[in-house]
Design a protein around this motif. Structure first.
Motif, PDB file in Angstrom:
ATOM      1  N   VAL A 191       0.842  -1.201   0.000  1.00  0.00           N
ATOM      2  CA  VAL A 191       0.000   0.000   0.000  1.00  0.00           C
ATOM      3  C   VAL A 191       0.875   1.248   0.000  1.00  0.00           C
ATOM      4  O   VAL A 191       0.615   2.204  -0.732  1.00  0.00           O
ATOM      5  N   MET A 192       1.942   1.238   0.788  1.00  0.00           N
ATOM      6  CA  MET A 192       2.845   2.382   0.839  1.00  0.00           C
ATOM      7  C   MET A 192       3.492   2.627  -0.531  1.00  0.00           C
ATOM      8  O   MET A 192       3.688   3.767  -0.931  1.00  0.00           O
ATOM      9  N   SER A 193       3.786   1.562  -1.250  1.00  0.00           N
ATOM     10  CA  SER A 193       4.363   1.686  -2.581  1.00  0.00           C
ATOM     11  C   SER A 193       3.395   2.393  -3.531  1.00  0.00           C
ATOM     12  O   SER A 193       3.793   3.280  -4.297  1.00  0.00           O
ATOM     13  N   VAL A 194       2.124   2.019  -3.466  1.00  0.00           N
ATOM     14  CA  VAL A 194       1.111   2.663  -4.314  1.00  0.00           C
ATOM     15  C   VAL A 194       0.957   4.128  -3.913  1.00  0.00           C
ATOM     16  O   VAL A 194       0.898   5.013  -4.775  1.00  0.00           O
ATOM     17  N   LEU A 195       0.905   4.397  -2.616  1.00  0.00           N
ATOM     18  CA  LEU A 195       0.771   5.780  -2.151  1.00  0.00           C
ATOM     19  C   LEU A 195       1.967   6.623  -2.587  1.00  0.00           C
ATOM     20  O   LEU A 195       1.810   7.758  -3.014  1.00  0.00           O
ATOM     21  N   TYR A 196       3.164   6.049  -2.507  1.00  0.00           N
ATOM     22  CA  TYR A 196       4.353   6.760  -2.954  1.00  0.00           C
ATOM     23  C   TYR A 196       4.240   7.106  -4.440  1.00  0.00           C
ATOM     24  O   TYR A 196       4.480   8.239  -4.849  1.00  0.00           O
ATOM     25  N   GLU A 197       3.866   6.107  -5.223  1.00  0.00           N
ATOM     26  CA  GLU A 197       3.752   6.309  -6.668  1.00  0.00           C
ATOM     27  C   GLU A 197       2.718   7.382  -7.004  1.00  0.00           C
ATOM     28  O   GLU A 197       2.929   8.216  -7.884  1.00  0.00           O
ATOM     29  N   ALA A 257       6.050  10.351  -6.070  1.00  0.00           N
ATOM     30  CA  ALA A 257       6.939  10.189  -7.220  1.00  0.00           C
ATOM     31  C   ALA A 257       6.822  11.364  -8.189  1.00  0.00           C
ATOM     32  O   ALA A 257       7.817  11.844  -8.719  1.00  0.00           O
ATOM     33  N   ASN A 258       5.610  11.846  -8.405  1.00  0.00           N
ATOM     34  CA  ASN A 258       5.351  12.995  -9.275  1.00  0.00           C
ATOM     35  C   ASN A 258       4.401  13.949  -8.556  1.00  0.00           C
ATOM     36  O   ASN A 258       3.233  14.053  -8.915  1.00  0.00           O
ATOM     37  N   PRO A 259       4.897  14.663  -7.541  1.00  0.00           N
ATOM     38  CA  PRO A 259       3.998  15.475  -6.719  1.00  0.00           C
ATOM     39  C   PRO A 259       3.286  16.589  -7.464  1.00  0.00           C
ATOM     40  O   PRO A 259       2.231  17.027  -7.049  1.00  0.00           O
ATOM     41  N   ASP A 260       3.828  17.043  -8.595  1.00  0.00           N
ATOM     42  CA  ASP A 260       3.189  18.125  -9.341  1.00  0.00           C
ATOM     43  C   ASP A 260       2.145  17.631 -10.327  1.00  0.00           C
ATOM     44  O   ASP A 260       1.398  18.416 -10.886  1.00  0.00           O
ATOM     45  N   GLN A 261       2.112  16.321 -10.531  1.00  0.00           N
ATOM     46  CA  GLN A 261       1.196  15.762 -11.525  1.00  0.00           C
ATOM     47  C   GLN A 261      -0.124  15.375 -10.855  1.00  0.00           C
ATOM     48  O   GLN A 261      -0.142  14.610  -9.905  1.00  0.00           O
TER      49      GLN A 261
END
Length: 112
Positions: free
Chosen positions: A94-100, A104-108
């Motif tokens: 779940v943390m991996s999905v949340l990171y992604e 990973a792309n905070p401006d997108q």
């Protein structure tokens, strides 16, 4: 659109939904989510978690306790230091999905 698993039993789905909700409920706290984000990168002693995340005692101990009680983190002692690490493969996924999705792309912005 066909359901991904049409043969799954309703009872199994209900049990899985209950488990998923329990995990999400534990993660639905900003301090616990930050702790899990940081610990997903590797184990750390309590002092470094406090320093890196700015979560002060007793909040840090309380939130680590919740994560430990729910089986999301494990501890080990080395001398006077207590190290914490992620102990749940599901939580790590779940943390991996949340990171992604969020880091990973905070401006997108997500598209629907």
């Amino acid at each position: 659109m066909n359901p991904p698993h049409p043969d799954i039993d309703l009872g199994i789905m209900q049990a899985a939904a209950t488990e998923a909700c329990a995990l999400l409920k534990v993660l639905a706290n900003p301090d616990r989510l930050l702790l899990m984000c940081r610990l997903s990168q590797g184990e750390l002693p309590v002092g470094e978690l406090e320093e890196q995340l700015g979560i002060r005692q007793p909040t840090l101990s309380q939130q680590l306790g919740v994560l430990r009680e729910n089986g999301l983190v494990a501890t080990r002692r080395d001398g006077k230091n207590i190290y914490y690490a992620v102990a749940s493969a599901r939580a790590l996924a779940v943390m991996s999905v949340l990171y992604e999705q969020f880091c990973a792309n905070p401006d997108q912005e997500p598209t629907c």
